[in-house]
Design an enzyme around this catalytic site. Structure first.
Site, PDB file in Angstrom:
ATOM      1  N   THR A  81       0.829  -1.203   0.000  1.00 43.04           N
ATOM      2  CA  THR A  81       0.000   0.000   0.000  1.00 43.04           C
ATOM      3  C   THR A  81       0.864   1.255   0.000  1.00 43.04           C
ATOM      4  O   THR A  81       0.626   2.196  -0.766  1.00 43.04           O
ATOM      5  CB  THR A  81      -0.912   0.014   1.236  1.00 43.04           C
ATOM      6  OG1 THR A  81      -1.701  -1.167   1.252  1.00 43.04           O
ATOM      7  CG2 THR A  81      -1.809   1.236   1.231  1.00 43.04           C
ATOM      8  N   LYS A 112      -0.520 -10.160   8.282  1.00 41.01           N
ATOM      9  CA  LYS A 112      -0.309  -8.753   8.638  1.00 41.01           C
ATOM     10  C   LYS A 112      -1.657  -8.245   9.104  1.00 41.01           C
ATOM     11  O   LYS A 112      -2.599  -8.115   8.319  1.00 41.01           O
ATOM     12  CB  LYS A 112       0.196  -7.953   7.435  1.00 41.01           C
ATOM     13  CG  LYS A 112       0.326  -6.461   7.732  1.00 41.01           C
ATOM     14  CD  LYS A 112       0.705  -5.658   6.491  1.00 41.01           C
ATOM     15  CE  LYS A 112       0.736  -4.171   6.808  1.00 41.01           C
ATOM     16  NZ  LYS A 112       1.025  -3.343   5.600  1.00 41.01           N
ATOM     17  N   TYR A 136     -12.892  -4.286  -3.361  1.00 42.98           N
ATOM     18  CA  TYR A 136     -14.055  -3.920  -4.175  1.00 42.98           C
ATOM     19  C   TYR A 136     -15.046  -5.067  -4.359  1.00 42.98           C
ATOM     20  O   TYR A 136     -16.249  -4.875  -4.233  1.00 42.98           O
ATOM     21  CB  TYR A 136     -13.636  -3.380  -5.552  1.00 42.98           C
ATOM     22  CG  TYR A 136     -14.821  -2.836  -6.339  1.00 42.98           C
ATOM     23  CD1 TYR A 136     -15.363  -1.595  -6.024  1.00 42.98           C
ATOM     24  CD2 TYR A 136     -15.409  -3.564  -7.364  1.00 42.98           C
ATOM     25  CE1 TYR A 136     -16.460  -1.106  -6.711  1.00 42.98           C
ATOM     26  CE2 TYR A 136     -16.508  -3.083  -8.059  1.00 42.98           C
ATOM     27  CZ  TYR A 136     -17.027  -1.858  -7.728  1.00 42.98           C
ATOM     28  OH  TYR A 136     -18.122  -1.375  -8.401  1.00 42.98           O
TER      29      TYR A 136
END
Length: 296
Positions: free
Chosen positions: A46, A164, A109
């Site tokens: 990210t 994570k 999404y």
């Protein structure tokens, strides 16, 4: 054996002014981290603006990092996508290029079910023969990996070895460790919860803060593992004001600004991310100074 223990940096992707990838600067950053205690490089996550990289850029960036690191620390490739097919293809390619592990975010999404998550991760793990770290960050993807799902995957799929955890929910993290009997490599996905997750059996952190304070984050983890819980806790608490400013706007807007304030010249952000507001930038610079970081 864990893919890594300690501080893994979720490294930024530096760009030229025209927003092409600045590979010379990336090489500089990789060496900087290795020289300053970072225990693992997480490339194209990210923080690396992976969602705005083309697939070709994405894989070139991973390949470059593996080549330049030369085995000095583990390189973990972010290869997650909202498409299982794309995730498989990128993951296989990263493994072929020599990635030590894969960080795979939940499909965004689509908002799949927990059954869908199990099917997705199982399919990827079957094709990409490398250690896989699940990445649970529902605030970005709209999908949380339930503790029961984490436990099922790590027990049933041999190369799914870690998670994570960026839910921010300590109770969820504790339940994961309970259901897995602690037999999963837990990494904090939040810089404000590194020591709390270590106390639950964590192996380390995949960190944004480590971009600007690599030795500090490494030392925080090392103190904990050496039994200096008080010292590690103090480091966590002392870092809180800076961590707050590093997340006052959506990541990686503040950390890239911080890197530029330090003189690293990591370049602009790619839209739809935009530059930090002047007010927030001023507050970030002040927090960095108070933390002891020199600005250029």
């Amino acid at each position: 054996m864990s893919v890594f223990t300690g501080s893994g940096v979720a490294i930024v992707t530096p760009f030229h002014a025209d927003e092409s990838i600045n590979y010379d600067k990336l090489d500089e950053l990789l060496n900087y981290h290795i020289e300053h205690g970072t225990d693992s490089i997480i490339i194209c996550g990210t923080t690396g603006e992976s969602s705005t990289l083309s697939e070709e850029e994405h894989m070139d960036c991973i390949r470059f990092a593996i080549k330049q690191v030369r085995g000095r620390v583990p390189v973990i490739a972010g290869t997650g996508s909202n498409s299982t097919y794309t995730t498989i293809q990128m993951s296989k390619e990263a493994v072929e290029d020599g990635a030590d592990g894969l960080l795979i975010v939940t499909p965004y999404y689509n908002k799949c079910t927990q059954q869908g998550l199990i099917a997705h991760y199982t399919a990827v793990a079957k094709e990409a023969k490398a250690p896989i770290i699940l990445y649970s960050v529902a605030s970005r993807t709209g999908v949380n990996i339930a503790p029961e799902t984490v436990a099922s995957l790590c027990k049933e799929v041999e190369n799914i070895v870690g998670v994570k955890e960026a839910s921010g929910n300590i109770a969820q993290v504790a339940k994961i460790m309970h259901l897995t009997d602690g037999k999963i490599d837990l990494y904090s996905g939040n810089d404000d919860q590194i020591v709390p997750l270590l106390s639950l059996g964590g192996k380390g952190v995949i960190s944004v803060l480590a971009n600007v304070a690599p030795q500090y984050v490494h030392d925080m983890c090392a103190k904990f593992f050496a039994g200096d819980l008080k010292g590690s806790c103090k480091m966590q608490l002392d870092a809180m004001p800076l961590v707050e400013k590093l997340f006052c706007e959506v990541n990686p807007i503040p950390v890239k600004k911080a890197m530029n304030l330090m003189g690293f010249e990591t370049g602009p952000l790619r839209m739809p991310l935009t530059e930090m507001t002047e007010a927030h930038a001023s507050e970030l610079a002040q927090a960095m100074k108070e933390f002891g970081i020199s600005l250029s």
